[in-house]
Design a protein around this motif. Structure first.
Motif, PDB file in Angstrom:
ATOM      1  N   CYS A  99      32.210  -2.878 -40.202  1.00 28.35           N
ATOM      2  CA  CYS A  99      32.929  -1.707 -39.670  1.00 28.35           C
ATOM      3  C   CYS A  99      31.955  -0.689 -39.094  1.00 28.35           C
ATOM      4  N   ILE A 100      30.862  -0.473 -39.806  1.00 29.77           N
ATOM      5  CA  ILE A 100      29.880   0.518 -39.356  1.00 29.77           C
ATOM      6  C   ILE A 100      29.185   0.059 -38.082  1.00 29.77           C
ATOM      7  N   GLN A 101      28.772  -1.214 -38.027  1.00 35.78           N
ATOM      8  CA  GLN A 101      28.071  -1.694 -36.839  1.00 35.78           C
ATOM      9  C   GLN A 101      28.980  -1.707 -35.613  1.00 35.78           C
ATOM     10  N   LEU A 102      30.273  -1.895 -35.811  1.00 35.45           N
ATOM     11  CA  LEU A 102      31.213  -1.754 -34.699  1.00 35.45           C
ATOM     12  C   LEU A 102      31.096  -0.363 -34.097  1.00 35.45           C
ATOM     13  N   MET A 103      31.101   0.659 -34.957  1.00 33.70           N
ATOM     14  CA  MET A 103      31.014   2.040 -34.471  1.00 33.70           C
ATOM     15  C   MET A 103      29.646   2.335 -33.861  1.00 33.70           C
ATOM     16  N   VAL A 104      28.594   1.880 -34.509  1.00 29.34           N
ATOM     17  CA  VAL A 104      27.245   2.154 -34.009  1.00 29.34           C
ATOM     18  C   VAL A 104      27.041   1.523 -32.637  1.00 29.34           C
ATOM     19  N   GLY A 105      27.443   0.249 -32.498  1.00 32.44           N
ATOM     20  CA  GLY A 105      27.265  -0.429 -31.220  1.00 32.44           C
ATOM     21  C   GLY A 105      28.084   0.199 -30.106  1.00 32.44           C
ATOM     22  N   ALA A 106      29.352   0.511 -30.403  1.00 33.16           N
ATOM     23  CA  ALA A 106      30.222   1.081 -29.376  1.00 33.16           C
ATOM     24  C   ALA A 106      29.756   2.476 -28.970  1.00 33.16           C
ATOM     25  N   THR A 107      29.327   3.291 -29.936  1.00 35.83           N
ATOM     26  CA  THR A 107      28.890   4.643 -29.582  1.00 35.83           C
ATOM     27  C   THR A 107      27.550   4.630 -28.851  1.00 35.83           C
ATOM     28  N   MET A 108      26.667   3.687 -29.191  1.00 39.77           N
ATOM     29  CA  MET A 108      25.387   3.617 -28.478  1.00 39.77           C
ATOM     30  C   MET A 108      25.604   3.280 -27.020  1.00 39.77           C
ATOM     31  N   GLU A 109      26.490   2.345 -26.764  1.00 36.80           N
ATOM     32  CA  GLU A 109      26.816   1.985 -25.382  1.00 36.80           C
ATOM     33  C   GLU A 109      27.464   3.166 -24.661  1.00 36.80           C
ATOM     34  N   THR A 110      28.330   3.895 -25.362  1.00 35.98           N
ATOM     35  CA  THR A 110      28.991   5.054 -24.760  1.00 35.98           C
ATOM     36  C   THR A 110      27.994   6.161 -24.442  1.00 35.98           C
ATOM     37  N   VAL A 111      27.027   6.386 -25.320  1.00 34.52           N
ATOM     38  CA  VAL A 111      25.977   7.371 -25.064  1.00 34.52           C
ATOM     39  C   VAL A 111      25.206   7.009 -23.797  1.00 34.52           C
ATOM     40  N   ALA A 112      24.873   5.725 -23.643  1.00 31.00           N
ATOM     41  CA  ALA A 112      24.150   5.283 -22.456  1.00 31.00           C
ATOM     42  C   ALA A 112      24.975   5.548 -21.193  1.00 31.00           C
ATOM     43  N   GLU A 113      26.258   5.236 -21.232  1.00 33.38           N
ATOM     44  CA  GLU A 113      27.123   5.481 -20.079  1.00 33.38           C
ATOM     45  C   GLU A 113      27.242   6.975 -19.791  1.00 33.38           C
ATOM     46  N   CYS A 114      27.364   7.769 -20.835  1.00 39.87           N
ATOM     47  CA  CYS A 114      27.476   9.219 -20.685  1.00 39.87           C
ATOM     48  C   CYS A 114      26.253   9.782 -19.965  1.00 39.87           C
ATOM     49  N   LEU A 115      25.066   9.368 -20.398  1.00 41.14           N
ATOM     50  CA  LEU A 115      23.841   9.890 -19.788  1.00 41.14           C
ATOM     51  C   LEU A 115      23.681   9.386 -18.352  1.00 41.14           C
ATOM     52  N   ALA A 116      24.085   8.149 -18.087  1.00 42.84           N
ATOM     53  CA  ALA A 116      24.011   7.632 -16.720  1.00 42.84           C
ATOM     54  C   ALA A 116      24.963   8.387 -15.802  1.00 42.84           C
ATOM     55  N   LEU A 117      26.167   8.668 -16.278  1.00 43.34           N
ATOM     56  CA  LEU A 117      27.139   9.430 -15.489  1.00 43.34           C
ATOM     57  C   LEU A 117      26.609  10.832 -15.209  1.00 43.34           C
ATOM     58  N   GLY A 118      26.039  11.459 -16.253  1.00 33.48           N
ATOM     59  CA  GLY A 118      25.490  12.800 -16.070  1.00 33.48           C
ATOM     60  C   GLY A 118      24.318  12.814 -15.103  1.00 33.48           C
ATOM     61  N   ALA A 119      23.456  11.790 -15.182  1.00 36.19           N
ATOM     62  CA  ALA A 119      22.317  11.718 -14.265  1.00 36.19           C
ATOM     63  C   ALA A 119      22.779  11.556 -12.823  1.00 36.19           C
ATOM     64  N   LYS A 120      23.775  10.704 -12.627  1.00 39.70           N
ATOM     65  CA  LYS A 120      24.293  10.463 -11.268  1.00 39.70           C
ATOM     66  C   LYS A 120      24.929  11.727 -10.701  1.00 39.70           C
ATOM     67  N   ALA A 121      25.516  12.542 -11.577  1.00 34.79           N
ATOM     68  CA  ALA A 121      26.159  13.783 -11.139  1.00 34.79           C
ATOM     69  C   ALA A 121      25.152  14.907 -10.933  1.00 34.79           C
ATOM     70  N   GLY A 122      23.900  14.705 -11.379  1.00 32.24           N
ATOM     71  CA  GLY A 122      22.875  15.722 -11.210  1.00 32.24           C
ATOM     72  C   GLY A 122      22.798  16.738 -12.327  1.00 32.24           C
ATOM     73  N   LEU A 123      23.373  16.419 -13.490  1.00 31.22           N
ATOM     74  CA  LEU A 123      23.343  17.352 -14.617  1.00 31.22           C
ATOM     75  C   LEU A 123      21.968  17.386 -15.275  1.00 31.22           C
ATOM     76  N   ASN A 124      21.665  18.519 -15.896  1.00 29.38           N
ATOM     77  CA  ASN A 124      20.500  18.605 -16.774  1.00 29.38           C
ATOM     78  C   ASN A 124      20.854  17.828 -18.040  1.00 29.38           C
ATOM     79  N   LEU A 125      20.141  16.738 -18.297  1.00 28.27           N
ATOM     80  CA  LEU A 125      20.548  15.842 -19.371  1.00 28.27           C
ATOM     81  C   LEU A 125      20.325  16.429 -20.755  1.00 28.27           C
ATOM     82  N   ASN A 126      19.332  17.280 -20.911  1.00 32.02           N
ATOM     83  CA  ASN A 126      19.153  17.943 -22.207  1.00 32.02           C
ATOM     84  C   ASN A 126      20.313  18.885 -22.494  1.00 32.02           C
ATOM     85  N   ASP A 127      20.766  19.593 -21.480  1.00 31.16           N
ATOM     86  CA  ASP A 127      21.920  20.476 -21.658  1.00 31.16           C
ATOM     87  C   ASP A 127      23.184  19.652 -21.930  1.00 31.16           C
ATOM     88  N   LEU A 128      23.335  18.532 -21.234  1.00 32.79           N
ATOM     89  CA  LEU A 128      24.482  17.665 -21.480  1.00 32.79           C
ATOM     90  C   LEU A 128      24.480  17.171 -22.917  1.00 32.79           C
TER      91      LEU A 128
END
Length: 297
Positions: free
Chosen positions: A174-203
């Motif tokens: 159960c825990i690894q399901l959450m860890v794996g899914a959230t890690m992938e989501t974090v990667a997508e979040c940062l990629a989306l923010g980078a493409k949009a030109g956001l300051n990633l530390n602020d994001l």
């Protein structure tokens, strides 16, 4: 008098866990397939032996911390396995991440030999292993769990008895399901923010202020931004864990589409050559698909 403990598997996590048992005063016998990894522990007072069988001969409680189900079967049940040397009443504590079905299968043979088994996988990073602040989830006989509690407390901060044999392993799924899914989501979040030109530390700081807060963003977000992929939990192991999660979902009749999607992204990052790096290296697969580099110079 403290119990005589054996420890098998001195990898990224195991070497620190074993070291903390020594610091707590437990007499310790160690085995690793690569003998050189025992040297630092021997210098601290551990005894190194040349087989899991020899660990079984010397210890009252034997801990296994290896990569996958076949490895646990080999070191516990194999020709030179723990059971070949263990006395009746010996407790085998498997702290690896393996399938609940495999854990119960091994436990049946351990019990038939007059020994006891607990499944006690851990949560936490290399740093948590070093600092003895791991979370430990335990399945098996409660009395056996209680008899080993002092050992668990030497390695972890939050120790939870989850129920009968296999329940620790189910909890880890159960825990690894959450860890794996959230890690992938974090990667997508940062990629989306980078493409949009956001300051990633602020994001990153914004995500920590509300419902999007996750340990993966808090701990690994900055490492992605600074291109630091030092291994705390290898990406290849997340691939293995998510395969086990999906098999468990199949066993129980629970569809797990998030786990399936996350696994494909981790596999893509591994195919790009990042399997030995930290799990946060999944960002490389997201970057390849998005045509963007996240963070760095």
């Amino acid at each position: 008098m403290k119990k005589k403990v054996g420890f098998i598997g001195l990898g990224v996590m195991g070497k620190f866990m074993a070291g903390n048992l020594l610091k707590a005063g437990f007499p310790l016998t160690v085995y690793n397939r690569t003998p050189d990894k025992t040297k630092s522990l021997v210098s601290l007072g551990a005894t190194a032996v040349n087989s899991p069988k020899a660990v079984g001969e010397s210890a009252e409680v034997v801990i296994t911390m290896v990569s996958d189900s076949p490895d646990v079967k080999e070191v516990v049940l194999g020709e030179q396995g723990v059971l070949r040397g263990a006395r009746k009443g010996t407790v085998i504590v498997d702290m690896s991440t393996i399938s609940p079905a495999s854990s119960r299968e091994i436990a049946e043979q351990v019990n038939a030999a007059g020994c006891h088994m607990l499944d006690a996988p851990v949560v936490g990073s290399k740093k948590a292993a070093e600092e003895a602040t791991l979370g430990i989830m335990v399945g098996g006989d409660r009395k056996i769990f209680e008899s080993c509690l002092e050992i668990f407390q030497a390695m972890g901060k939050k120790i939870t008895y989850m129920g009968t044999q296999g329940m620790g392993a189910y909890t880890k799924m159960c825990i690894q399901l959450m860890v794996g899914a959230t890690m992938e989501t974090v990667a997508e979040c940062l990629a989306l923010g980078a493409k949009a030109g956001l300051n990633l530390n602020d994001l990153k700081e914004c995500t920590l202020a509300g419902g999007a807060k996750t340990a993966n963003m808090e701990m690994r977000g900055p490492k992605i931004i600074h291109r630091d992929f030092e291994t705390h939990f290898a990406l290849k192991h997340m691939c293995k864990d998510l395969r086990l999660v999906l098999a468990t979902g199949e066993e129980l009749g629970v569809p797990l589409p998030m786990a399936a999607t996350a696994l494909e992204m981790f596999k893509a990052a591994r195919a790009l050559g990042h399997g030995e790096e930290d799990v946060s290296s999944v960002i490389h697969a997201v970057e390849a698909m998005a045509g963007i580099k996240v963070g760095g110079a």
